[in-house]
Enzyme design. Sequence first.
Site, PDB file in Angstrom:
ATOM      1  N   GLU A 189       0.674  -1.005  -0.025  1.00  0.00           N
ATOM      2  CA  GLU A 189       0.095   0.416  -0.062  1.00  0.00           C
ATOM      3  C   GLU A 189       0.995   0.975  -0.026  1.00  0.00           C
ATOM      4  OE1 GLU A 189      -2.754  -0.439   3.050  1.00  0.00           O
ATOM      5  OE2 GLU A 189      -3.880  -1.969   2.055  1.00  0.00           O
ATOM      6  N   GLU A 383      -5.532  -8.540  -1.171  1.00  0.00           N
ATOM      7  CA  GLU A 383      -5.807  -8.666   0.685  1.00  0.00           C
ATOM      8  C   GLU A 383      -6.982  -8.483  -0.022  1.00  0.00           C
ATOM      9  OE1 GLU A 383      -4.079  -5.468   3.425  1.00  0.00           O
ATOM     10  OE2 GLU A 383      -2.492  -6.529   2.891  1.00  0.00           O
TER      11      GLU A 383
HETATM   12  C1  BG6 Z   1      -4.278  -3.394   4.844  1.00  0.00           C
HETATM   13  C2  BG6 Z   1      -3.086  -3.043   5.932  1.00  0.00           C
HETATM   14  O1  BG6 Z   1      -4.203  -1.976   5.007  1.00  0.00           O
HETATM   15  O2  BG6 Z   1      -4.794  -3.270   5.346  1.00  0.00           O
HETATM   16  C3  BG6 Z   1      -3.166  -4.346   6.470  1.00  0.00           C
HETATM   17  O3  BG6 Z   1      -2.316  -3.983   4.241  1.00  0.00           O
HETATM   18  C4  BG6 Z   1      -3.965  -4.836   7.500  1.00  0.00           C
HETATM   19  O4  BG6 Z   1      -2.086  -4.907   7.058  1.00  0.00           O
HETATM   20  C5  BG6 Z   1      -5.672  -4.863   6.593  1.00  0.00           C
HETATM   21  O5  BG6 Z   1      -4.179  -5.435   8.639  1.00  0.00           O
HETATM   22  C6  BG6 Z   1      -6.909  -4.231   7.375  1.00  0.00           C
HETATM   23  O6  BG6 Z   1      -6.766  -3.430   8.363  1.00  0.00           O
HETATM   24  P1  BG6 Z   1      -6.806  -3.872   9.631  1.00  0.00           P
HETATM   25  O7  BG6 Z   1      -6.543  -2.225  10.249  1.00  0.00           O
HETATM   26  O8  BG6 Z   1      -8.166  -4.025   9.810  1.00  0.00           O
HETATM   27  O9  BG6 Z   1      -5.910  -4.403  10.016  1.00  0.00           O
END
Ligand code: BG6
Length: 485
Positions: A189, A383
Amino acid sequence: MSILSTHFLWGGAWAANQVEGAWNVDGKGLSVADVATFKPNLDLQDYAGHNHISMEKVDYAIKGENIAEFPKRRGIDLYHHFEQDIALFQEMGFKALRISIAWTRLFPSGEELEPNQDGVAFYHRLFQVMKSANIEPIVTLSHYEMPLNLAVKYNGWANRRVIDDFVRFSTVCFKEYGQYVKYWLTFNEIDSIVRHPFTSGGIIPDQIEQGKELETIYQALHYQFVASAKVTQIAHKLITGSQVGCMLTKLTTYPNTCKPQDVEKTLKRNLDNLFFSDVQVFGKYPPLVLKRFERLGLHIEMTEEDLQIIENNTVDFLSFSYYMSLTEAVSDNNEKTAGNTVMGVKNPYLPSTEWGWQIDPLGLKISLIELYDRYQIPLMIVENGMGTVDKLTEEGKVHDDYRISYFREHFKAMISAVEEGVKLLGYTSWAPIDLISASTSQMSKRYGFIYVDQDDFGRGTLKRYKKDSFEWYKKVIASNGEDLA
Ligand code: BG6
């Protein structure tokens, strides 16, 4: 017959700092993630938690008097559980696993000239286990875990010298692990540096000269672009057949109304998001961005050599995270909701998770089509998932039908984009196993197909339990996305 290729990379994704734990084991140094405290009640206006960081807080964390305050230091102790966890992914039929390499296991302060051999050995063990399980690694070099020393001493990526430190680290990764790893991502990101400059770039706000906040962030980003291009070149040279990708937080934004002012504001927000992949895919800064720098009086040091490196070493594929869509409006009078370290106007047509992130499967299809049409290079979803509070029953079960339905709808949307011609290499869910949340450091915000018995305060047996979604995802992978029932 599935529309997806037989080589489609189904799997899951994690970041070292959210799972490994063992923060001071085998010579590991402190990273910026080891400073992150538990923040269950993040202010929605400061969702990235950036205002929580100061030199004073960093000093306090370094003293390390109360380790329990820093959940990422314990993670889910994957460092000592990875064999068992990878066996579970193998049971689910994973074709791929996206991991990151903790820079501080290899270079504890970031400045050493030779790597820490115990750290190097750990990832050899991890990749060997993945290889025996027939799981293809997809490796992120930098996922919110730069050495804390580089942040304190040089204000992280705000200093050009960090490019060399990163190149040294990445070169060791390519030489050591190129035998196992074909797919590499440079910066997780990369756009996030504008939202949380400490986590993403090691920039400590009170170390920035007053009035130079924006300039410092864009300067650091420029150095990351240069570093990313440099290591892309090195990977291509050292590893035959390697594929290097950039990684974008895809923040697809809709106008709240068809009022032209809303549409204009939305257009700008979307272009702001695509600027990062424009640089890494096209190899050039968009003219509108350069003009904005000029208008805002931002002086970003960019040498001719930098621009050449960026132009000559563009990425082979584009990977992205997608969790939710956003909505934008000119008027300030709309109800707001949180997204992934961003805020947007609440969209009345979409349900939200308990953390306010709006669930929008069609937004994934829209994102895939937009990205493929714009860049015409292969895409990878690295993701996507849903953070929820899960309940472990007395029988050791988790009935997470809400997660199954989240994934089912997103897979339908993804498959439909592929049917329309989008070239997609794979899909790795966030996250295949419960881990520590990046933004809030909560354990109770759970993403996995596998439940980990640990609470927000580190209490629990760390025992792993299969959720209902475990069996479901296994079926999806076995049928290559045909059986979503
Ligand atoms: C993404 C990141 O933005 O979101 C991850 O790359 C992160 O590292 C994921 O865990 C979800 O966000 P969060 O804050 O719910 O863990």
